[in-house]
Design an enzyme around this catalytic site. Structure first.
Site, PDB file in Angstrom:
ATOM      1  N   ASP A 176       0.871  -1.190   0.000  1.00 19.17           N
ATOM      2  CA  ASP A 176       0.000   0.000   0.000  1.00 19.17           C
ATOM      3  C   ASP A 176       0.901   1.231   0.000  1.00 19.17           C
ATOM      4  O   ASP A 176       1.467   1.572   1.021  1.00 19.17           O
ATOM      5  CB  ASP A 176      -0.896  -0.032   1.237  1.00 19.17           C
ATOM      6  CG  ASP A 176      -1.768   1.209   1.388  1.00 19.17           C
ATOM      7  OD1 ASP A 176      -1.794   2.033   0.469  1.00 19.17           O
ATOM      8  OD2 ASP A 176      -2.418   1.350   2.434  1.00 19.17           O
ATOM      9  N   GLU A 206      -1.627  10.930   0.738  1.00 22.94           N
ATOM     10  CA  GLU A 206      -2.943  10.266   0.775  1.00 22.94           C
ATOM     11  C   GLU A 206      -3.225   9.718   2.166  1.00 22.94           C
ATOM     12  O   GLU A 206      -4.352   9.790   2.660  1.00 22.94           O
ATOM     13  CB  GLU A 206      -2.990   9.127  -0.253  1.00 22.94           C
ATOM     14  CG  GLU A 206      -4.382   8.514  -0.431  1.00 22.94           C
ATOM     15  CD  GLU A 206      -4.708   7.361   0.510  1.00 22.94           C
ATOM     16  OE1 GLU A 206      -5.867   6.920   0.521  1.00 22.94           O
ATOM     17  OE2 GLU A 206      -3.808   6.892   1.258  1.00 22.94           O
ATOM     18  N   GLU A 207      -2.191   9.175   2.787  1.00 23.54           N
ATOM     19  CA  GLU A 207      -2.385   8.466   4.064  1.00 23.54           C
ATOM     20  C   GLU A 207      -2.764   9.407   5.212  1.00 23.54           C
ATOM     21  O   GLU A 207      -3.128   8.948   6.288  1.00 23.54           O
ATOM     22  CB  GLU A 207      -1.123   7.668   4.423  1.00 23.54           C
ATOM     23  CG  GLU A 207      -0.798   6.522   3.455  1.00 23.54           C
ATOM     24  CD  GLU A 207      -1.765   5.341   3.561  1.00 23.54           C
ATOM     25  OE1 GLU A 207      -2.710   5.394   4.357  1.00 23.54           O
ATOM     26  OE2 GLU A 207      -1.544   4.368   2.812  1.00 23.54           O
ATOM     27  N   ASP A 229      -5.623   1.793  -5.725  1.00 24.73           N
ATOM     28  CA  ASP A 229      -5.127   1.629  -4.352  1.00 24.73           C
ATOM     29  C   ASP A 229      -5.352   0.186  -3.907  1.00 24.73           C
ATOM     30  O   ASP A 229      -6.111  -0.562  -4.517  1.00 24.73           O
ATOM     31  CB  ASP A 229      -5.845   2.604  -3.404  1.00 24.73           C
ATOM     32  CG  ASP A 229      -4.988   2.977  -2.189  1.00 24.73           C
ATOM     33  OD1 ASP A 229      -4.120   2.173  -1.783  1.00 24.73           O
ATOM     34  OD2 ASP A 229      -5.209   4.068  -1.640  1.00 24.73           O
TER      35      ASP A 229
HETATM   36 ZN    ZN Z   1      -3.340   3.337   0.215  1.00 30.79          ZN
END
Ligand code: ZN
Length: 350
Positions: A176, A206-207, A229
């Protein structure tokens, strides 16, 4: 169907905590430049590789987003004995930190270990409690003076784990979302006749809340959007059939919704039809907790985008040993390429 494991390994192993994506960004730019008409980086650090459409009189734009950042930490304190305290960048499950090696990115990279209280000196009450991220510290094995020569408050920290192959799976930290970065780069290599202009966007942060994708989508103003994703594959002992979300080795996953996005029904239908036509094995994905770049891609352009997502089933998500299946990865590349090449064959009015 073989995938380029060597390239995937390089992309997964490089560091890039949210807000500290410089190294992975430089690698991405190097890898995409030969396969794009134009490559640019915006002020936030998103990399946008443009490939022009071949049947595009109206100048339609399709944004494909894959986030480059990985969950990590930031150094908040160095104590008198040289131990580091930290804050998380992204959602960590504290129990997965126990006894892990990490890399602290200071003036030079230093290996650290996530230390916590040994079980021998825990009270019965402590033994029964789940750990919190604040229970941990990073031990660099050095006194304060030496630590301070290399490390400052504000330096980033990432997990230390190399990519290995296990059966038909790959196992590494940061599957990920580096697997999606890899998929997007491989798709650009294969893409011969994209219908519309493709904006392959490698997003930052994004996280910590889809921050890069929001800015990138605002700038690109896409008509169509596809996010890439990882998603949960909870196909393991103890999981009930209705809890699985997806299963490893059962194909690429077509997102129907996650906690932040209801995918456009037309995009979901288009992806299903395209997969079936191309004999690409797929499974539906509904994730009721967690969001992806799909949210930014769908909603941050002026009129919104017809958006959906291709998800990669992943076991042990947000741990240091995330695992995906090579066949699912290959199918994800094929589905993305087919969708980008056939986007103009679908009746989007209905
Ligand atoms: Zn992700």
């Amino acid at each position: 169907m073989e995938i380029n494991v060597k390239s995937l390994k390089q992309i997964c192993e490089i560091a890039g905590a949210p807000g500290f994506e410089k190294r992975v960004r430089e690698l991405v730019i190097e890898l995409v430049t030969p396969h794009a008409d134009e490559v640019k980086t915006d002020n936030l650090g998103n990399v946008i590789a443009v490939k022009k459409g071949t049947r595009n009189p109206d100048g339609k734009r399709v944004m494909v987003a894959a986030h480059m950042d990985e969950i990590g930490f930031i150094v908040t304190h160095i104590d008198d004995n040289g131990f580091l305290r930290f804050h998380t960048l992204g959602g960590f499950d504290p129990k997965t930190l126990t006894a892990q090696r990490v890399i602290v990115h200071g003036k030079k990279d230093l290996i650290g270990v996530m230390g916590s209280k040994p079980i021998h000196v825990m009270s019965q009450e402590e033994r029964n409690k789940l750990p919190k991220t604040t229970d941990f510290f990073i031990d660099l094995g050095m006194p304060k003076e030496e630590v301070e020569r290399y490390i400052s408050i504000g330096d980033s920290v990432t997990r230390d784990r190399e990519l290995i192959e296990m059966g038909d799976c790959v196992n590494c930290k940061s599957i990920d979302n580096r697997v999606a970065v890899f998929i997007l780069i491989e798709a650009l290599k294969k893409l011969e006749n994209p219908a519309y202009d493709v904006y392959a966007t490698f997003t930052v942060q994004e996280e910590v809340g889809i921050r890069g994708a929001n800015v990138a989508a605002h700038g690109i103003n896409p008509d169509f959007g596809i996010a890439l994703d990882t998603t949960i594959a909870f196909d393991v002992p103890g999981a009930q059939a209705h809890e699985k979300v997806t299963e490893l080795g059962k194909g690429t996953a077509i997102k129907i919704m996650d906690a932040m996005t209801i995918c456009d029904y037309r995009m979901v239908e288009f992806m299903k039809q395209t997969a079936n036509k191309e004999k690409i094995t797929w499974q539906p994905e509904i994730l009721t907790a967690g969001g992806t770049d799909t949210a930014g891609v769908q909603r941050m352009g002026k009129q919104g985008a017809i958006a959906g997502a291709i998800s990669i089933p992943t076991r042990h998500l947000h741990q240091v040993i995330e695992m995906a299946h090579k066949q699912d990865i290959a199918y994800s590349i094929d589905l993305l390429v087919a969708c980008l090449e056939q986007l103009d064959s679908y009746d989007w009015k209905h």
